[in-house]
Design a protein around this motif. Structure first.
Motif, short mmCIF file in Angstrom:
data_model
loop_
_atom_site.label_atom_id
_atom_site.label_comp_id
_atom_site.label_asym_id
_atom_site.label_seq_id
_atom_site.Cartn_x
_atom_site.Cartn_y
_atom_site.Cartn_z
N CYS A 7 -5.49 6.95 -2.34
CA CYS A 7 -6.05 5.28 -2.70
C CYS A 7 -6.79 5.02 -2.08
N THR B 273 -1.46 6.41 0.73
CA THR B 273 -2.11 7.97 0.15
C THR B 273 -3.39 7.52 0.82
N CYS C 172 -2.70 1.47 -6.64
CA CYS C 172 -2.63 2.84 -7.80
C CYS C 172 -1.38 2.44 -8.33
N CYS D 203 2.23 -0.09 -5.05
CA CYS D 203 1.18 -0.44 -4.16
C CYS D 203 -0.09 -1.13 -5.77
N HIS E 235 0.86 -0.60 -0.44
CA HIS E 235 -0.23 0.10 0.04
C HIS E 235 1.29 1.40 -0.51
N CYS E 236 0.72 2.15 -0.37
CA CYS E 236 1.12 3.08 -1.44
C CYS E 236 1.11 4.33 0.40
ZN LIG Z 1 -1.91 3.35 -3.67
#
Ligand SMILES: [Zn+2]
Length: 483
Positions: free
Chosen positions: A436, A433, A469, A466, A430-431
Motif C-alpha cells: 500500500c 503494508t 486498499c 485502510c 492505514h493497513c
Molecule cells: Zn492499505
C-alpha cells in the motif's frame, strides 16, 4: 545589496535552501562528492544542539563513551536484517599500511554491532543493568543523492545504546528517548515535531520497532528528525549480550538505540527560514543579539562605540551571546541584511540620537519591519533583552505550530489523500503494508511518515479499513512528501 539575497521560497524552495546554507555561512561542499564542510557558524549551531541534547541524556542517566570508527566486516554480517539494510551504503577498507587486509573493515554506518560486542564483555549479571551509553561520533553511509545537512555521506550524530533486563524496560527506554527528542525539538528548536511509530517497511534494519519525530518544513514536506529503536533481543542474540538473572539463569538482554544527527540543522533552517534567510530560535542561535553602531563622523564613532561596549557588557556578563559588528567597510544597512540572513534573533542599534535619549533600538527577526522594532531605555536592558529573547523563542514555536496545524488534514479516501499531500500531511486509516505504501508513493510521491502516538482512543482501529486498499487498518498514519 542584491548579492546578499536568496532565491524566494515560492520560486524554488530547493534553491532557497542551498542559498541559505551558503549565504548564512553554515556549510560548504567538500572535494569528495556528498561530503560537507561545516563552517564555524554552522558548527556553533550544531554545538548548541549537541549541548541541549547532551544535558537531557545525562539527566536521564546516560553516560558518554567512544567506540572505534572501523568495524570488522564479520560484525556487520552477524545480524541478518542489519547487513541487508546497510550493505548498499557501506564504505569498506580493504588495504591498510599498503597491504591487503585479511578481513575487510567497515567504516561505521552506525555502531550497534561494535557496541553490542563491547556490551557482551561488560554485562555479566542483572546488577550490570540497565547499561545506558551514548556516543557522539561521525558515521559514513554511501549516499548517492546528497543535500547539505539533510543527507550527506559522512555526518555527525549521537547514537544512544542501552541494554535492559526486560522487554518492558527496553520499550520504556525507547519511548522515553523519543520524548526527550520531541522535548528538545519543541523547547530548544521551536519545532513542534510529531512523535510516532514507523511502519514495518520504514523501520531500522534489525529493529523490532522504530519510532521517530517527524517535523514539518516550510514547504510542508516532512523531515524525520530523530529516531528511537526497540531492538528486542536481535542484537543481544547476534553478539551474545547475556546476563545472569536473580535466579542464576542466563538471559539475553533487550537493547535499544536512538539517534539525532546534523540533519537537525537542516530541520531548523527549513522549519523557520524565510525569504530574508535563516531565522534561528534564540536558545540555539550562536549569536542571540547583534549590536550595530550607527554614526557618520569619526567623532560620533568613538562615542557610539564606547556606549555600545558599556551597554553590551552586562548582557555578556549574564551569558547572553552578543556580537558587536564593528566592521568599518560596510554600511549599517548592509549589516542589517547580513545578520537577518544569518538569522540572529535580535538586533540592537545605537546611534547619536539614542545616546542623547539614553535609549537603544531593538529589532526582532521573527517580526519583520516596524512592528518588530522598539526603542527601549539603556537602563534595565538585561531584563528587556532576556524577556524579548524568550518572547521570540515562544513566538517562533507558535508560528511553526500554526503553520503545521494548517497543513495537517484527515483524508477519508484515496482521492482526498492525493489532494492533501500536494500541500500538507494526510492522516489516514492505514493497513501498514509495504504494498500500500509503495502504491501511494508511486502515485503521489508521499511516503508513510508514522503512526502518531496519540492517546485519542478513536485512533485505535475498531474494524476500520485502510483508506487506500480496504484491508483492516493498523491505525491512523501520516503520509507526506519527505526529505
Ligand atoms: Zn492499505
Amino acid at each position: 545589496m542584491a548579492s546578499q539575497g536568496v532565491t524566494p521560497r515560492s520560486e524554488d524552495y530547493s534553491r532557497w535552501y542551498t542559498d541559505v546554507v551558503q549565504k548564512a555561512d553554515l556549510a560548504d561542499y567538500a572535494p569528495v562528492r556528498g561530503c560537507m564542510i561545516i563552517k564555524p557558524y554552522g558548527y556553533e549551531l550544531w554545538e548548541n544542539i549537541k549541548g541541549a541534547l547532551d544535558k537531557r541524556f545525562k539527566e536521564t542517566g546516560h553516560k558518554n563513551a567512544y567506540f572505534p570508527l572501523l568495524i570488522p566486516m564479520s560484525f556487520i554480517q552477524r545480524e541478518a536484517e542489519h547487513v541487508e539494510g546497510f550493505a548498499p551504503e557501506l564504505a569498506v577498507v580493504t588495504i591498510g599500511g599498503g597491504k591487503e587486509l585479511e578481513e575487510p573493515l567497515v567504516v561505521r554506518p552506525t555502531s550497534e554491532t561494535v557496541i553490542g560486542h563491547a556490551f557482551a564483555q561488560w554485562i555479566h549479571s542483572y546488577r550490570d543493568l540497565p547499561l545506558l551509553i551514548n556516543q557522539w561520533a561521525n558515521v559514513v553511509r554511501w549516499e548517492l543523492r546528497t543535500r547539505l545537512f539533510l543527507r550527506t555521506m559522512e555526518f555527525l550524530w549521537q547514537e544512544g545504546h542501552t541494554a535492559h533486563a526486560t522487554a518492558e524496560e527496553a520499550q520504556q527506554e525507547t519511548l522515553q528517548m523519543l520524548e526527550v527528542y520531541a522535548d528538545f525539538a519543541m523547547n530548544e528548536a521551536a519545532i513542534p515535531a510529531i512523535m510516532g511509530r514507523k511502519s514495518d517497511q520504514e523501520k531500522f534494519a534489525g529493529a523490532e520497532a522504530s519510532y521517530a519525530i517527524e517535523a514539518m518544513m516550510g514547504n510542508t514536506w516532512a523531515l524525520q528528525s530523530g529516531t528511537s529503536h526497540n531492538l528486542g533481543q536481535n542484537f543481544a542474540k547476534a553478539f551474545g549480550i547475556q546476563f545472569q538473572d536473580e535466579n542464576n539463569e542466563q538471559q539475553y538482554c533487550w537493547t535499544t538505540s536512538w539517534g539525532v544527527s546534523t540533519r537537525m540543522v537542516g530541520a531548523v533552517i527549513m522549519a523557520h527560514g524565510d525569504d530574508q534567510g535563516l531565522r534561528l530560535p534564540p536558545r540555539l542561535a550562536p549569536i542571540q543579539v547583534v549590536a550595530v553602531p550607527i554614526y557618520k563622523t569619526d567623532e560620533q564613532r568613538e562615542v557610539v562605540m564606547d556606549t555600545i561596549l558599556r551597554v553590551c557588557e552586562p548582557l555578556l556578563s549574564v551569558g547572553i551571546r552578543v556580537h558587536i559588528d564593528d566592521r568599518e567597510e560596510v554600511t549599517p544597512g548592509f549589516k542589517y541584511n547580513d545578520w537577518e540572513m544569518r538569522g540572529v534573533p535580535l538586533r540592537l542599534e545605537i546611534g547619536p540620537k539614542d545616546i542623547e535619549k539614553g535609549s537603544v533600538a531593538l529589532a526582532r527577526r521573527d517580526i519583520p519591519g516596524k512592528e518588530g522594532k522598539q526603542f527601549v531605555p539603556q537602563d534595565g536592558l538585561v531584563g528587556t533583552v532576556t524577556r524579548l529573547l524568550n518572547d521570540i523563542q515562544k513566538n517562533m514555536l507558535k508560528q511553526a505550530t500554526e503553520f503545521r496545524d494548517a497543513h495537517l488534514h484527515e483524508a477519508k479516501d484515496y482521492d482526498k489523500l492525493k489532494k492533501v499531500v500536494e500541500d500538507g500531511w494526510a492522516l489516514i486509516w492505514h493497513c501498514g503494508t509495504a504494498e500500500c505504501e509503495d502504491k501511494i508513493k508511486e502515485d503521489t510521491k508521499a511516503s508513510s511518515r508514522c503512526f502518531p502516538l496519540d492517546k485519542n482512543p478513536e485512533w485505535h482501529p475498531q474494524g476500520e479499513k485502510c483508506a487506500v486498499c480496504g484491508k483492516p487498518a493498523q491505525g491512523k498514519a501520516y503520509f507526506a512528501r519527505a526529505y
